[in-house]
Scaffold this motif. Structure first.
Motif, short mmCIF file in Angstrom:
data_model
loop_
_atom_site.label_atom_id
_atom_site.label_comp_id
_atom_site.label_asym_id
_atom_site.label_seq_id
_atom_site.Cartn_x
_atom_site.Cartn_y
_atom_site.Cartn_z
N TYR A 106 0.91 -1.01 0.36
CA TYR A 106 0.01 -0.26 0.07
C TYR A 106 0.82 0.87 0.30
CZ TYR A 106 -3.93 -3.46 1.38
OH TYR A 106 -4.37 -4.14 1.21
N ASP A 124 2.27 -5.79 2.60
CA ASP A 124 1.54 -6.71 3.14
C ASP A 124 0.99 -7.85 3.49
OD1 ASP A 124 -1.30 -4.57 4.99
OD2 ASP A 124 -1.90 -6.20 3.70
N ILE A 147 -9.26 -5.96 1.78
CA ILE A 147 -9.10 -4.32 1.84
C ILE A 147 -9.70 -3.87 2.96
CG2 ILE A 147 -8.75 -2.64 0.62
CD1 ILE A 147 -9.43 -4.02 -1.92
N THR A 170 -9.08 0.91 6.89
CA THR A 170 -7.97 2.03 6.62
C THR A 170 -7.06 2.62 6.16
OG1 THR A 170 -6.40 0.15 7.86
CG2 THR A 170 -7.06 1.36 9.71
N HIS A 171 -7.21 1.81 5.20
CA HIS A 171 -6.35 2.06 3.57
C HIS A 171 -7.10 2.95 2.77
CE1 HIS A 171 -3.18 -0.61 4.78
NE2 HIS A 171 -4.43 -2.40 4.75
N THR A 178 -5.94 5.35 -0.54
CA THR A 178 -3.95 4.27 -0.83
C THR A 178 -4.19 4.20 -2.16
OG1 THR A 178 -4.45 4.25 1.33
CG2 THR A 178 -2.94 2.91 0.46
N MET A 180 -3.01 0.86 -3.91
CA MET A 180 -2.71 -0.55 -3.71
C MET A 180 -1.64 -1.29 -5.28
SD MET A 180 -5.58 -3.47 -2.86
CE MET A 180 -5.33 -5.67 -2.11
#
Length: 229
Positions: free
Chosen positions: A165, A173, A188, A191-192, A195, A197
């Motif tokens: 990420y 990750d 997923i 909190t991502h 972002t 990916m």
């Protein structure tokens, strides 16, 4: 230097499909089981110009040791629709090959799912645009959920994949190894959100990827050089 992925994809298709049909128009996709209880009905529609004789659907799922196949003739309007795909995968997510008989004509495919009054669909490009060694996906609002990335290995050999990420220099990750013709579903986390990916094959051949946000399917296309056509 130009991306070498198209050559690798050609080699993969030749190894997966019979020699006589390796050049046929082919679509490789994932049919994700996104509704609880598998009560939805998924189909893959294929059309093209000029008319093809038929479309062969090969469905690979964890429920069977080998792919389930069905061939559907195109109608006079250059269109073919698969049967309900979940009976061919015992109601589970599956890797699907949709292949036309003519080795020289292009085609386009659409995956559509229906659950009650809810209908969703997504366009599936040809395999030379769908499969790749690296992908990136902008993650925006992840509040609806559940959010998952599905990755499938359409090759007769294993593929090892890493997920990051942010950037290619970010910590890894997740690392996963896929067996031939298998699928992995990776959550997923919310909190991502906001972002980038990244999905990268570090050992193996090109894979396919699709993301599901709530009940929305999104095809994840491979990374290509900015100057590629």
């Amino acid at each position: 230097m130009k991306n070498k992925t198209p050559f690798r994809i050609a080699c993969v298709i030749a190894s997966v499909l019979p020699a006589a049909s390796a050049a046929a128009a082919t679509h490789i996709l994932i049919n994700p089981d996104i509704f609880a209880g598998s009560t939805d009905r998924p189909f893959v529609d294929v059309s093209g110009e000029p008319l093809n004789a038929n479309v062969k659907y090969s469905v690979f799922s964890p429920a069977f040791n080998s792919g389930q196949q069905v061939t559907v003739p195109m109608n006079q309007f250059n269109f073919a629709a698969s049967p309900d795909l979940f009976p061919l995968s015992a109601g589970r997510s599956s890797l699907i090959f949709a292949q036309t008989t003519d080795t020289s004509t292009p085609s386009v495919a659409v995956l559509r799912q229906q659950n009650g009054t809810t209908k969703i669909s997504v366009t599936i490009p040809s395999s030379n645009r769908m499969t790749g060694m690296s992908f990136n996906l902008p993650l925006g609002d992840l509040s609806s959920g559940p959010n998952n990335i599905y990755i499938a290995d359409p090759n007769p050999s294993n593929a090892t994949i890493i997920i990051q990420y942010g950037a290619s220099t970010s910590p890894v990750d997740t690392t996963v190894t896929l067996q031939p013709y298998s699928i992995v579903k990776i959550p997923i986390a919310a909190t991502h959100a906001q972002t980038n990916m990244l999905i990268t094959v570090i050992d193996g051949f090109p894979v396919v990827a699709e993301a599901v946000f709530g009940t929305r399917i999104q095809v994840v296309l491979p990374i290509w050089n900015a100057f590629d056509p």
